[in-house]
Design an enzyme around this catalytic site. Structure first.
Site, mmCIF file in Angstrom:
data_model
loop_
_atom_site.group_PDB
_atom_site.id
_atom_site.type_symbol
_atom_site.label_atom_id
_atom_site.label_comp_id
_atom_site.label_asym_id
_atom_site.label_seq_id
_atom_site.Cartn_x
_atom_site.Cartn_y
_atom_site.Cartn_z
ATOM 1 N N GLU A 354 0.854 -1.191 0.000
ATOM 2 C CA GLU A 354 0.000 0.000 0.000
ATOM 3 C C GLU A 354 0.886 1.236 0.000
ATOM 4 O OE1 GLU A 354 -2.594 3.020 0.323
ATOM 5 O OE2 GLU A 354 -3.184 0.956 -0.132
ATOM 6 N N CYS A 430 -13.141 -0.017 -8.763
ATOM 7 C CA CYS A 430 -14.182 0.997 -8.602
ATOM 8 C C CYS A 430 -14.389 1.755 -9.908
ATOM 9 C CB CYS A 430 -13.824 1.963 -7.478
ATOM 10 S SG CYS A 430 -12.278 2.856 -7.741
#
Length: 472
Positions: A354, A430
């Site tokens: 991340e 998304c």
């Protein structure tokens, strides 16, 4: 000498034909496609053309002649001005149909790859009050509609807390009641506004970069906790004392708040990833719950904003991963390690990567508090961390789960994944458009075995999509 532009026409009695991108609808005007917001297919209306290009135009409904039979009554007083829930006038069943079609169209037209039959979209458990986070801007000048501008009795330059207006970066639409989150957030936001106005606190002027009250972030969780983050902007004469007074008032008024935080942001934008965030009261985090797992969420942490639907999304990802307990799993763009910890008990080892260091620290804590000891987490830019050397050190992944931001994956990341050659890739997205682009690049070695759209954001055109890729 400049040519006089022809006035743009008013088209009378046009029939809206279909739903288009970004929550707009469309109809055809000669050879042009005209995009119009805040209407639904089947509406007959008069449309004022506002912008005309070579291949398309944009318009605005000025009068409804006849409403469509496929229409819902918007439940929010701000609908039609606020751009947050553009599909409130469309029944939820119809929203799901269009979202399913959107995923199909983008994967087909952009991906240009062989696809299986899509699974039916998973609708959201709740269509109101489903969000766990909202971000409200503060401005010294509220946005006024054209009708409000004509009202001579209305005080024009008044401060506001609400949402930014599309195309007017320095104007805020004042929000009285938003239906996207538990109603307590409305009470908190409106109390902040009332206290600030009553006590003469200045609201931020984005153009001049002055004013104390800049932004308010409100989060809650399934554990019943609430986090409030105030963005202030102190000036040469101070402002800290006034800020402390506001926070103390909110803390006293709302004992439900378990994490009350703040920062002094002197930048030109409202992003907080690089800012020091201080705790005024309570903890510097809240906890989110999923199955028997507990997740720490800090002020900079990313967590899916529809908690209940996130469980269904991650359940699909776990199903597609099809883990037996012996696999090495890489979880790319892991955030606070939600997916990594969600699948860890069915894997041999999970490696999460991340960009945000604070999120990675939360991911490590999340493993610890849940008694999970087979996860490793690393912070940094994905294309710099995920290298052939990194894979050689940590083991070739049997399964890669990737959940990138809207921009999709960097080309270098795609190339590294292809060299790593996992048996399965679970791609959570998304943005089906950038997902389709990446699927096209992965098609050289992988076939799409399953597609599952998931609606995380009712009343908006946004949709999540989970794709399973299997090595050819």
């Amino acid at each position: 000498m400049a040519r006089n532009k022809k006035p743009l026409p008013l088209l009378e009695g046009v029939t809206i034909e279909a739903v288009a991108a970004e929550g707009k609808c469309l109809f055809h005007w000669g050879e042009l496609v005209v995009f119009v917001p805040f209407c639904v297919p089947g509406d007959v209306c008069d449309v004022q053309i506002r912008r005309k290009k070579h291949s398309f135009a944009e318009g605005e409904v000025v009068r409804f002649v006849e409403y469509s039979k496929v229409r819902a009554i918007p439940f929010c007083q701000h609908f039609g001005v606020c751009g947050g829930c553009k599909w409130q006038n469309l029944p939820y069943e119809e929203q799901l149909k269009f979202k399913q079609q959107q995923v199909f169209d983008q994967l087909t037209r952009i991906g240009k790859i062989e696809l299986p039959e899509f699974r039916p979209i998973l609708g959201s458990v709740h269509t109101q009050g489903y969000r766990n986070k909202l971000d409200f801007g503060c401005a010294n000048k509220r946005w006024l509609t054209s009708e409000q501008l004509k009202d001579e009795t209305l005080v024009k330059d008044t401060p506001a807390i609400g949402f930014h207006i599309t195309g007017a970066f320095d104007k805020i639409l004042p929000i009285e009641k938003c239906w996207l989150m538990d109603d307590l957030h409305n009470q908190i936001r409106n109390e902040v506004r009332d206290y600030a106005i009553e006590h003469g606190l200045s609201f931020f002027d984005l153009r001049q970069q002055v004013g104390l009250l800049r932004d308010v972030i409100i989060r809650n969780s399934a554990s019943g906790e609430w986090m409030i983050i105030f963005q202030f902007h102190y000036d040469e004469t101070g402002g800290e004392q006034e800020a402390m007074g506001l926070m103390q008032h909110i803390a006293d008024k709302f004992p439900q708040i378990t994490s009350l935080m703040y920062l002094d942001n002197q930048k030109c934008n409202d992003t907080i990833g690089d800012q020091d965030i201080l705790t005024f009261k309570g903890n510097d985090h809240i906890y989110e719950l999923m199955e028997d797992l507990k997740f720490k969420v800090g002020p900079k942490s990313f967590y899916q904003t529809n908690t209940e639907q996130a469980y269904h999304l991650y359940s699909v990802a776990r199903e597609f991963a099809n883990l037996s307990g012996n696999e090495i799993v890489y979880d790319l763009y892991t955030g606070t390690g939600t997916i990594a910890n969600f699948v860890a008990r069915k894997a041999s080892k999970v490696v999460g990567i991340e960009y945000v260091p604070e999120a990675i620290e939360d991911a490590k804590i999340n493993s610890k508090i849940n008694g999970i000891d087979n996860t490793l987490f690393y912070a940094g830019d994905m294309k710099d961390i995920l290298t052939d050397e990194f894979i050689a050190e940590h083991g070739r992944p049997d399964v890669i789960i990737t959940d990138p931001p809207r921009a999709g994956m960097h080309p270098d990341v795609v190339k590294t994944i292809l060299r790593a050659a996992p048996q399965r890739i679970v791609y959570v997205s998304c943005n089906p458009a950038t997902q389709a682009r990446d699927l096209h690049d992965l098609d050289i070695d992988y076939r799409v075995a399953a597609v599952q759209p998931v609606d995380m954001f009712p009343h908006t055109p946004h949709v999540e999509n989970v794709v399973l890729l299997e090595r050819k």
